[in-house]
Design a protein around this motif. Structure first.
Motif, short mmCIF file in Angstrom:
data_model
loop_
_atom_site.label_atom_id
_atom_site.label_comp_id
_atom_site.label_asym_id
_atom_site.label_seq_id
_atom_site.Cartn_x
_atom_site.Cartn_y
_atom_site.Cartn_z
N ILE A 1 0.66 -1.06 -0.33
CA ILE A 1 -0.12 -0.63 -0.29
C ILE A 1 1.01 1.08 -0.11
O ILE A 1 1.96 1.19 0.14
CB ILE A 1 -0.89 0.02 0.84
N ASP A 2 0.03 2.45 -0.36
CA ASP A 2 0.86 3.45 -0.24
C ASP A 2 1.36 4.31 0.90
O ASP A 2 0.45 3.51 2.40
CB ASP A 2 -0.07 4.84 -0.82
N PHE A 3 1.47 5.32 1.11
CA PHE A 3 1.40 5.66 3.09
C PHE A 3 0.36 5.74 3.14
O PHE A 3 0.09 5.89 4.55
CB PHE A 3 2.32 7.33 2.99
N ASP A 4 -0.40 6.83 2.75
CA ASP A 4 -2.30 6.86 3.33
C ASP A 4 -3.04 5.51 3.48
O ASP A 4 -3.20 5.89 4.97
CB ASP A 4 -2.92 7.37 2.22
N GLY A 5 -2.19 4.62 2.88
CA GLY A 5 -2.43 3.27 3.06
C GLY A 5 -2.61 2.56 4.80
O GLY A 5 -3.26 2.34 5.46
N PHE A 6 -1.27 3.37 4.87
CA PHE A 6 -0.96 2.64 6.08
C PHE A 6 -1.28 3.72 7.15
O PHE A 6 -1.10 3.02 8.53
CB PHE A 6 1.26 2.99 6.07
#
Length: 227
Positions: free
Chosen positions: A99-104
């Motif tokens: 995932i990307d950082f927003d997903g993290f």
């Protein structure tokens, strides 16, 4: 476990080594910096490491991303790095997040994850600004690292703000020599281990590492404003 970490136990003792099993860190990015950070910290005794990266291994990555081989071309970076870390050390729990950082951020909130430290292994300023914002919101320190050509920067961010120091643009790095990636990741990993084992760490202090015009390796240090 004592045999595996024998050299570190000689350095800081059994109690400190055992305390690392309770630590949780997140490495944001599994490219050049992330590979070297993962290998250095994944075999140090840290109990939990979350790897965050949505990219796939490409042939053009491999010269500086030391966890990968040409056989990994097309595979997910976080999954390949996870397998390597778990094969190297039985004492680390690794979670790979594609995932990307927003997903993290969503993952951390939904699972009520509290990290002791976040390590930046990204290659762009907007994501680092997002890491900085997450760090401030959750009171989690983070270690910034960047590389380009033959130079790089590292900083343990605590009170200082990344966005007060850098203009946030979509600029990406130019050419990169492979060894400087390992230099910078090594400095990040050393700061991380010192912090996690309660050794002194100079926070909000930027290290700029470079070769001058005569080919002499130098490090310049800058104290960052914290108000």
């Amino acid at each position: 476990m004592q045999e595996y970490f024998s050299r570190q136990i000689k350095l800081w003792g059994k109690d400190t080594q055992n305390s690392l099993q309770d630590k949780k860190i997140a490495i944001i990015g599994c490219g050049g910096l992330g590979c070297s950070l993962g290998i250095a910290l994944g075999s140090s005794g840290i109990g939990h490491i979350t790897l965050v990266d949505f990219d796939e291994v490409g042939v053009h990555n491999i010269h500086r991303q030391i966890a990968f081989t040409t056989n990994d071309n097309g595979a997910k970076k976080c999954e390949v790095l996870k397998e390597l870390l778990q094969n190297r050390c039985d004492y680390v729990d690794v979670v790979a997040l594609d995932i990307d950082f927003d997903g993290f951020v969503n993952y951390a909130q939904q699972n009520k994850m509290k990290y002791d430290l976040i390590l930046d292994a990204t290659d762009n300023l907007p994501t680092r600004a997002s890491i900085n914002n997450f760090s401030k919101t959750t009171s989690t320190p983070w270690i910034y690292g960047s590389v380009e050509q033959f130079h790089g920067q590292v900083c343990f961010f605590d009170k200082a703000s990344f966005e007060d120091l850098f203009q946030i643009t979509n600029r990406t790095p130019e050419g990169i020599a492979a060894p400087i990636v390992m230099n910078i990741a090594s400095l990040q990993a050393n700061l991380a281990l010192r912090y996690l084992t309660n050794y002194s760490v100079k926070k909000d202090f930027l290290y700029y590492c470079f070769f001058d015009e005569d080919g002499i390796f130098k490090i310049q240090n800058f104290s960052l404003p914290t108000t």
